[in-house]
Write a protein that holds these residues in place. Structure first.
Motif, PDB file in Angstrom:
ATOM      1  N   SER A 170      28.153   8.048 -43.844  1.00  0.00           N
ATOM      2  CA  SER A 170      28.552   6.723 -43.359  1.00  0.00           C
ATOM      3  C   SER A 170      29.987   6.409 -43.750  1.00  0.00           C
ATOM      4  N   TRP A 171      30.340   6.737 -44.986  1.00  0.00           N
ATOM      5  CA  TRP A 171      31.719   6.516 -45.427  1.00  0.00           C
ATOM      6  C   TRP A 171      32.681   7.451 -44.703  1.00  0.00           C
ATOM      7  N   PHE A 172      32.338   8.731 -44.637  1.00  0.00           N
ATOM      8  CA  PHE A 172      33.234   9.690 -44.002  1.00  0.00           C
ATOM      9  C   PHE A 172      33.489   9.327 -42.543  1.00  0.00           C
ATOM     10  N   PHE A 173      32.425   9.190 -41.768  1.00  0.00           N
ATOM     11  CA  PHE A 173      32.607   8.921 -40.346  1.00  0.00           C
ATOM     12  C   PHE A 173      33.118   7.505 -40.092  1.00  0.00           C
ATOM     13  N   GLY A 174      32.767   6.564 -40.958  1.00  0.00           N
ATOM     14  CA  GLY A 174      33.345   5.224 -40.851  1.00  0.00           C
ATOM     15  C   GLY A 174      34.848   5.257 -41.063  1.00  0.00           C
ATOM     16  N   LEU A 175      35.294   6.030 -42.050  1.00  0.00           N
ATOM     17  CA  LEU A 175      36.731   6.172 -42.297  1.00  0.00           C
ATOM     18  C   LEU A 175      37.416   6.924 -41.164  1.00  0.00           C
ATOM     19  N   VAL A 176      36.743   7.914 -40.601  1.00  0.00           N
ATOM     20  CA  VAL A 176      37.313   8.636 -39.458  1.00  0.00           C
ATOM     21  C   VAL A 176      37.487   7.674 -38.281  1.00  0.00           C
ATOM     22  N   ALA A 177      36.462   6.873 -37.990  1.00  0.00           N
ATOM     23  CA  ALA A 177      36.561   5.908 -36.891  1.00  0.00           C
ATOM     24  C   ALA A 177      37.666   4.890 -37.170  1.00  0.00           C
ATOM     25  N   ALA A 178      37.754   4.434 -38.412  1.00  0.00           N
ATOM     26  CA  ALA A 178      38.815   3.483 -38.774  1.00  0.00           C
ATOM     27  C   ALA A 178      40.191   4.128 -38.639  1.00  0.00           C
TER      28      ALA A 178
END
Length: 186
Positions: free
Chosen positions: A112-120
């Motif tokens: 969730s953190w990794f892909f959330g940061l990628v999307a951000a």
């Protein structure tokens, strides 16, 4: 010294730190290889993050032609590379001394953190382009970024192992094609 020369020092340091995070993660995996249960999507995302960070740094060279900088322009680039650094920092597992490492469990606990940061990061990239050139990026670049962002948002929320096993190679192909088509020339 131009404004870009001055600013590019900070940009390069942060990008270099992002690469260092990923490479140290791979080095730690090599050292702890007898204690590591490999999860190939995590390995592939680590390799892709190296390419993504290197491509972003390469693309920053195009900013050399900007002669007038303001704080919004500077801030938009700093935001993009900061988010990229954070994504790089969570894409590889932390390796504790003498403890077994289950990369699959680590991947899903941090996805969730990794892909959330990628999307951000993708959102910050689109915003940066708008701030730097005065209009939103268009064409294949925008289409790729929006698809990549949407796939990352789904990955951040999805616990479906099949989705993550499909997304990693599809993203690898997409990122390689994207890099080949849009990033070789400055």
């Amino acid at each position: 010294m131009s404004t870009f020369d001055f600013l590019s020092v900070l940009f390069s340091v942060v990008v270099g730190l992002a690469l260092t995070e990923i490479l140290q993660g791979f080095r730690a995996l090599i050292h702890a290889r007898q204690r590591v249960t490999i999860y190939w999507p995590a390995i592939l995302w680590g390799a892709l993050m190296i390419l993504i960070v290197a491509q972003a740094w390469w693309g920053m060279f195009a900013m050399r032609n900007l002669t007038h900088w303001n704080f919004a322009m500077y801030g938009s680039v700093v935001l993009q590379i900061t988010l990229m650094y954070l994504a790089a920092g969570v894409c590889m597992p932390e390796i504790a001394a003498k403890e077994p490492v289950d990369m699959r469990a680590n991947y899903f606990s941090h996805k969730s953190w990794f892909f959330g940061l990628v999307a951000a990061t993708v959102g910050a990239t689109i915003a940066k382009d708008y701030v730097l050139i005065g209009h939103m990026t268009s064409g294949p670049n925008l289409v790729f970024l929006l698809i990549y962002c949407a796939a990352s948002v789904v990955a951040a929320w999805s616990n479906a192992s099949w989705y993550h096993r499909i997304l990693a190679p599809v993203a690898a192909i997409g990122i390689l094609v994207y890099t080949a088509l849009l990033s070789f020339r400055l």
